[in-house]
Design an enzyme around this catalytic site. Sequence first.
Site, PDB file in Angstrom:
ATOM      1  N   GLY A  18       0.833  -1.237  -0.063  1.00 32.84           N
ATOM      2  CA  GLY A  18       0.222   0.028   0.183  1.00 32.84           C
ATOM      3  C   GLY A  18       0.776   1.250   0.007  1.00 32.84           C
ATOM      4  N   CYS A  63      -8.026   4.569  10.117  1.00 37.49           N
ATOM      5  CA  CYS A  63      -9.234   3.921   9.775  1.00 37.49           C
ATOM      6  C   CYS A  63      -8.875   2.433   9.771  1.00 37.49           C
ATOM      7  CB  CYS A  63      -9.646   4.267   8.355  1.00 37.49           C
ATOM      8  SG  CYS A  63     -11.035   3.464   7.522  1.00 37.49           S
ATOM      9  N   ASP A  64     -10.060   1.764  10.459  1.00 37.89           N
ATOM     10  CA  ASP A  64     -10.114   0.121  10.249  1.00 37.89           C
ATOM     11  C   ASP A  64     -11.256   0.068   9.259  1.00 37.89           C
ATOM     12  OD1 ASP A  64     -10.832  -2.457  10.400  1.00 37.89           O
ATOM     13  OD2 ASP A  64     -11.090  -2.274  12.618  1.00 37.89           O
ATOM     14  N   TYR A 150      -7.791 -17.389   2.973  1.00 38.81           N
ATOM     15  CA  TYR A 150      -7.446 -16.241   2.107  1.00 38.81           C
ATOM     16  C   TYR A 150      -7.541 -16.368   0.628  1.00 38.81           C
ATOM     17  CZ  TYR A 150      -3.511 -13.110   0.609  1.00 38.81           C
ATOM     18  OH  TYR A 150      -2.702 -12.247  -0.019  1.00 38.81           O
TER      19      TYR A 150
END
Length: 268
Positions: A18, A63-64, A150
């Site tokens: 990210g 932020c979650d 996953y």
Amino acid sequence: MQLSGKVALVTGAAQGLGKGCAEAILERGAKVALLDTNESAGQETAADFALKYGADRCTFILCDVTAKDQLEGAFQKVVDHFGGLDLVVNNAGILNEVQWEKCIDVNLVSVVRGCHLGLRYMGKQNGGNGGLIINMSSVAGLYAFPSPVYATTKAGVVGLTRSLGMDYKLGRDCVRVNALCPSFTTTAILADPEVPEDQYQHMKDMLERGGGLMQIPDVVKGLAKLLDEDDKNGAVLEVTVQGMKYHGDESGPWDRESGTHQPNLCIA
Ligand SMILES: NC(=O)c1ccc[n+]([C@@H]2O[C@H](COP(=O)([O-])OP(=O)(O)OC[C@H]3O[C@@H](n4cnc5c(N)ncnc54)[C@H](O)[C@@H]3O)[C@@H](O)[C@H]2O)c1
Ligand SMILES: CCCCC[C@H](O)/C=C/C=C\C/C=C\C/C=C\CCCC(=O)O
């Protein structure tokens, strides 16, 4: 997509892929909001970027992504802070087969919500200017992988991307949706995965047979390809040490007889 002066939101941007994606977007001239639960790493990354690219071009938002109100609030904060939104990278993800419901929440439910919010804020039918959503899937979403939950979340992201990227709706919202599917890349996610030992050993074996680890800049090249190719919508890009390739070119049953394939081309 020309990014100079545009506004991007990247989830899970404090570190790893990210962070790498956020920096590539800053390098192309956009302003970027970094969303993450890791406040110290997020603030540090934002401070580093502010020095390099200017304090007015980067902001960190705690932020979650699994908390609906927090994610909705973060999108609104980005629009209030930067005056618009043009690009969303739904990147936050974990690998945890023990807390598997959490894995589904972070990797899939939140990506669905991030796409809906992207469409709400960027969709032309809602007063937005159109835009681009890039979802971080994985090679684990394309092939069998030893951690089944996953893999399910990442396959879900592929299906979501392909379906949201169907062109029948592009004329309405002018928002393209594409996915990136990297193989094993050196980041913190590899360090201590919550998986049973047999899954871990099998992954190590796959990693060796697949040609070894990629580094963050290798995956960022995939992001750059999706940013550059404005004709892609619903596209799924595999990125491995062996190179990059798009998936999903086979015709569905509705096109098979005519022998035509309706590519997801951008008409906006
Ligand atoms: N590294 C790899 O081998 C690899 C390969 C393919 C895909 N991916 C995917 O890439 C993405 C990024 O992973 P990475 O490898 O950079 O791992 P990472 O652990 O370095 O980064 C993940 C980031 O997401 C954040 N995050 C986790 N849960 C969150 C939540 N609920 N809300 C907000 N932020 C949250 C973390 O704090 C962290 O900053 C994930 O979706 C992962 O599944 C990674
Ligand atoms: C074949 C699919 C690859 C997809 C990668 C996936 O999206 C992310 C996986 C995250 C964690 C996997 C955990 C462990 C990997 C196993 C070994 C790592 C060894 C690391 C090293 O040698 O440095």
